[in-house]
Scaffold this motif. Structure first.
Motif: not given
Length: 333
Positions: A32-50, A325-333
């Protein structure tokens, strides 16, 4: 279904999970991998149950709310308590929650059956003194060979604790089948040892501090020492289809955990979570050994989990953990 698993996935049947999963997490699927356009500051879903355990290992996900990290990435992460990794896998697949903390052994077993689970973040690594197998003084149980013919409690039959005991027994030329493993929540460890319903039990966090201080237990086996030191112990999983549909949300969750994990390495921050959020008393806080927290994905320590499963005969072929395994993003800022 490839090979022999030797594990029990509880809460829902394997057939039900397969129907829900659409074979999304199988070892034959591309990594699995996220697209290069994935933006951690613009979530599609904001409520997460963990889903997580009411134990020190929950500190980082709790901190996402306490430390403002979730807000930084636009997420509201709500922890929910569980008592076994099998529950984590089943609730992820059913869609009841978006994220869950789990041992990797159960996740690998699920993925080999085609169940739709992906590791998105590490949580902590094995470290000496954080979790151990305990027995009463005078029980005659002082080392692993003394477990033969005994009843040993672990939090889950597919937990890292159960697997590490079996792996170490085999290294010593002993037969793990001669040990009776039973499941026991950490909150019941002291009573079970005292009443003699188990001969030895896994303990960590408050339960470990309790049996040490009140029962004077003997440490039979340290789960974070020797070759297991630094091994990837537990991590966060999500459903593959959720990841594909919500790449920004997943990146936000990964980045939130990455940031919060660094914060809980501060002893004062960690102690406050133990006391306020997990209900530890002052004595338990003082005696607690903090987990070796780390959220960044590390390939070799993760792969060790699959290699051990093969060693103990739980699986009969190699499994590449990177395939789930999904790699850790490198654009967390």
């Amino acid at each position: 279904m490839p090979g022999r698993t030797g594990f029990r996935l509880a809460a829902v049947s394997v057939s039900a999970m397969l129907a829900l999963s659409a074979c999304g997490g199988s070892a034959s699927s591309p990594a699995p991998e996220l697209p290069n356009s994935a933006d951690p500051h613009a979530p599609e879903v904001t409520e997460i149950s963990a889903l997580t355990f009411r134990a020190p290992i929950a500190a980082a996900v709790i901190q996402t709310g306490k430390g403002g990290v979730g807000g930084e990435f636009g997420l509201n992460v709500t922890p929910k308590w569980i008592e076994s990794s099998a529950t984590a896998v089943s609730q992820i697949v059913s869609g009841d929650v978006q994220a869950a903390q789990s041992s990797y052994f159960g996740v690998i077993d699920a993925a080999r059956q085609g169940i739709d689970v992906v590791i998105v973040s590490e949580s902590y690594a094995s470290s000496p003194g954080a979790a151990s197998l305990e027995a009463l003084p005078g029980s005659g149980i002082k080392e692993l060979k003394d477990l033969l013919g005994k009843k040993v409690a672990v939090v889950s039959l597919n937990s890292s604790h159960a697997v590490k005991i079996k792996d170490s027994l085999k290294e010593q030329g002993l037969d793990p089948a001669q040990v009776e493993f039973v499941e026991l929540p950490y909150g019941q460890v002291a009573a079970a040892l005292q009443q003699g319903t188990v001969d030895a039990s896994s303990a960590q966090g408050a339960s470990l501090a309790q049996v040490k201080s009140t029962l004077g237990t003997v440490t039979v086996f340290d789960y974070g020492d020797g070759k297991y030191k630094g091994m990837a112990e537990s991590g966060w999983i999500m459903k593959k289809t959720f990841i594909e549909q919500n790449p920004n949300t997943v990146a936000a969750f990964q980045c939130s955990l990455l940031r919060a994990t660094e914060q809980v390495k501060d002893k004062a921050v960690y102690a406050e979570i133990l006391k306020t959020d997990l209900g530890f008393n002052d004595q338990a806080v003082a005696s607690d050994v903090a987990p070796d927290f780390g959220a960044k994905i590390r390939s070799e320590p993760l792969q060790l989990n699959a290699d051990i499963l093969k060693t103990i005969g739980a699986i009969d072929e190699d499994f590449d953990v990177a395939s789930i395994t999904l790699p850790t993003p490198e654009n967390c800022g």
